[in-house]
Write a protein that holds these residues in place. Sequence first.
Motif, mmCIF file in Angstrom:
data_model
loop_
_atom_site.group_PDB
_atom_site.id
_atom_site.type_symbol
_atom_site.label_atom_id
_atom_site.label_comp_id
_atom_site.label_asym_id
_atom_site.label_seq_id
_atom_site.Cartn_x
_atom_site.Cartn_y
_atom_site.Cartn_z
ATOM 1 N N ARG A 51 1.095 -3.776 5.316
ATOM 2 C CA ARG A 51 1.283 -5.219 5.453
ATOM 3 C C ARG A 51 1.208 -5.864 4.070
ATOM 4 N NH1 ARG A 51 0.026 -8.791 9.591
ATOM 5 N NH2 ARG A 51 -1.464 -7.390 10.580
ATOM 6 N N VAL A 80 -4.592 -5.528 13.758
ATOM 7 C CA VAL A 80 -3.749 -4.867 12.768
ATOM 8 C C VAL A 80 -3.018 -3.701 13.426
ATOM 9 C CG1 VAL A 80 -3.671 -3.767 10.500
ATOM 10 C CG2 VAL A 80 -5.449 -5.444 11.017
ATOM 11 N N ASP A 81 -1.789 -3.934 13.854
ATOM 12 C CA ASP A 81 -0.984 -2.815 14.332
ATOM 13 C C ASP A 81 0.148 -2.623 13.331
ATOM 14 O OD1 ASP A 81 -0.047 -0.771 15.836
ATOM 15 O OD2 ASP A 81 1.130 -2.062 17.168
ATOM 16 N N THR A 82 -0.219 -2.156 12.186
ATOM 17 C CA THR A 82 0.746 -2.090 11.101
ATOM 18 C C THR A 82 0.385 -0.938 10.176
ATOM 19 O OG1 THR A 82 1.666 -3.313 9.244
ATOM 20 C CG2 THR A 82 -0.632 -3.731 9.742
ATOM 21 N N LYS A 131 -0.594 8.367 6.228
ATOM 22 C CA LYS A 131 0.139 7.780 7.354
ATOM 23 C C LYS A 131 1.458 7.180 6.871
ATOM 24 C CE LYS A 131 -3.243 7.784 10.647
ATOM 25 N NZ LYS A 131 -4.044 8.833 10.001
ATOM 26 N N ASN A 152 6.089 -6.359 6.863
ATOM 27 C CA ASN A 152 5.274 -5.484 7.699
ATOM 28 C C ASN A 152 6.041 -4.212 7.995
ATOM 29 O OD1 ASN A 152 2.701 -6.301 8.420
ATOM 30 N ND2 ASN A 152 3.524 -7.946 9.701
ATOM 31 N N GLU A 210 -2.198 -4.547 2.501
ATOM 32 C CA GLU A 210 -3.072 -3.697 3.304
ATOM 33 C C GLU A 210 -2.326 -2.424 3.668
ATOM 34 O OE1 GLU A 210 -4.904 -5.542 6.838
ATOM 35 O OE2 GLU A 210 -4.284 -7.418 5.883
ATOM 36 N N VAL A 211 -2.998 -1.308 3.499
ATOM 37 C CA VAL A 211 -2.483 -0.040 4.008
ATOM 38 C C VAL A 211 -3.605 0.538 4.866
ATOM 39 C CG1 VAL A 211 -1.424 2.180 3.422
ATOM 40 C CG2 VAL A 211 -1.180 0.234 1.870
ATOM 41 N N PRO A 212 -3.663 0.160 6.163
ATOM 42 C CA PRO A 212 -4.825 0.504 6.995
ATOM 43 C C PRO A 212 -5.081 2.004 7.090
ATOM 44 C CG PRO A 212 -3.450 -1.129 8.073
ATOM 45 C CD PRO A 212 -2.693 -0.674 6.886
ATOM 46 N N GLY A 213 -4.049 2.826 6.962
ATOM 47 C CA GLY A 213 -4.249 4.268 7.102
ATOM 48 C C GLY A 213 -4.790 4.936 5.850
#
Lengths: 306, 260
Positions: free
Chosen positions: B17, B12-14, B159, B41, B77-80
């Motif tokens: 997503r 996951v470099d996003t 983020k 993305n 997805e909001v990984p941050g």
Amino acid sequence: MSSTELTSTALEPAETTADSSSDVSDISAGLDALETQTVERTPLVRVFTGKVLPPLIAIALVLVVWQLAYSAHLKRPDLLPSPLDVWNSLHDQWLQGTILSVIWTSLSRGVLGFLISVLIGTPIGLLVARVKPVRAAIGPILSGLQSIPSVAWVPAAVIWFGLSNATIYAVVLLGAVPSIANGLVAGVDQVQPIYLRAGRTLGATGLRGVRHVLLPAALPGYVAGLKQGWAFSWRSLMAAELIASSPALGLGLGAQLEFSRENLDMPGVLATIILILLVGIGIELLIFNPIERRVLRSRGLLTARR
Amino acid sequence: MTALLTEATPVVDTAVRLDHVTKSFGRSSAAHVVLDDISLNVAPGEFVCLLGASGCGKSTLLNLVAGLDQPTSGSIEVPGGRAALMFQEHALFPWLTAGQNIELALRLRGVPRGERRAEAQRLLELVRLGGAHGKRVHELSGGMRQRVAMARALAQDAKVLLMDEPFAALDAITRDVLHEELIQIWNETELSVLFVTHNVREAVRLAQRVVLLSSRPGRIAQEWAIDLPQPRRIESAGVADLAVEITDKLRGEIRRHVQH
């Protein structure tokens, strides 16, 4: 503008270099200065001529008409006393030293009853405003209760509690609690949804949302409800004191009104009515109006009205 | 060797997503589809503008990313962590001063009491309103309010910054200045920005990538990478040329609705 100038502007390269950072800050500072309005406070003289003088003139007019009616002997003097008779009655009470204790008896009951009503009405209002089933169940009853005159509760309260302070407080609570709760419900209903959305994105959910967003946003409606709640407390108290009067309960304004009637003391009746009016208005002017103005002004809701 | 490298890079470099996201309102039988199969993305640090006419579900999309609503199908997805959100209305709380609005955001984020005041002041200075800490919201101009709102959004230390037509209600001059300030702040931070607008030039002025949504239902119609150098000017020829191209496409999308 001449046509040559026009052509030369058009020939300039479209892609000019963008402003440097310091230029932007100058521009935004300039825009801020242009768009910021300073609100001046109204001068004292205009406050006097606009707010203080008109009611004084109205009172003077009422007194003049009253005195004229008295001088024209529209009614027997014992039925329609002159303004001076009423003033003398007040003055006598002052000299006897009873006036302050009578006012204090009623005022302390009114304030205590009001404060208890706030403690009961606030959670009820919050529940009705935020919990749908509760609203459906008791919302209509709550607003219906407001339309019952407090006097109607006195007989029931006397049967339940006898001639006691409990009767008086029961009537005050039944009058004030619905109006305070309804004020809070109205206040919550008027909260703009955008504040709740903004609060949720900031992480103010659940109880933190209630504390940091919902309650402060609902404050203007809540304060209006409190003001009305005080008016209802005071009215209900007078109804209760008037009917449930007994020496054991101490002499309040309502009881004094009743005693004056029994003694056919018309100046005393009118003097007491004036005292009831003065206390009611006094609390509103000295306590609720300043709070309300402060709440509205801090939110910029008073500046538009001039 | 290459296979090993691919495995080593994080999956996951996003920053945001969206995977086949569909959102419909109402009962399933008579459902009204607002967003249809959106996959998008946003890379960390990227500035993306979502562009579309009314009814394309731009605001619905932002609400989904902000977690204020749930998609009917697909995943987001909001990984941050939680994204910050700015509205067209400033949405500042009028019972607080400008500084207190920011301090409340810091408090809700869990910043200790002693650090809030200084941090709020730093954020106010970032949006060039260092002297506005004690000002009430109604004492500020429209542009100043949006800058305080931006500072409050930054106070969340997210983020990702979601912006829902934040400058639409401002006059052109103020908007122009705020564009420049937003780009400067974006340059100074590592924020990813997802910016919704119906203003084509604004999109081209700001974004690295413009995503055009069709209307009813909202689908991704086309994307443009904008490689004009920043700082750009909204009246420049480069911005104008691309804006013409995108506007034509947008008009085509709108025209499709005549037949229906």
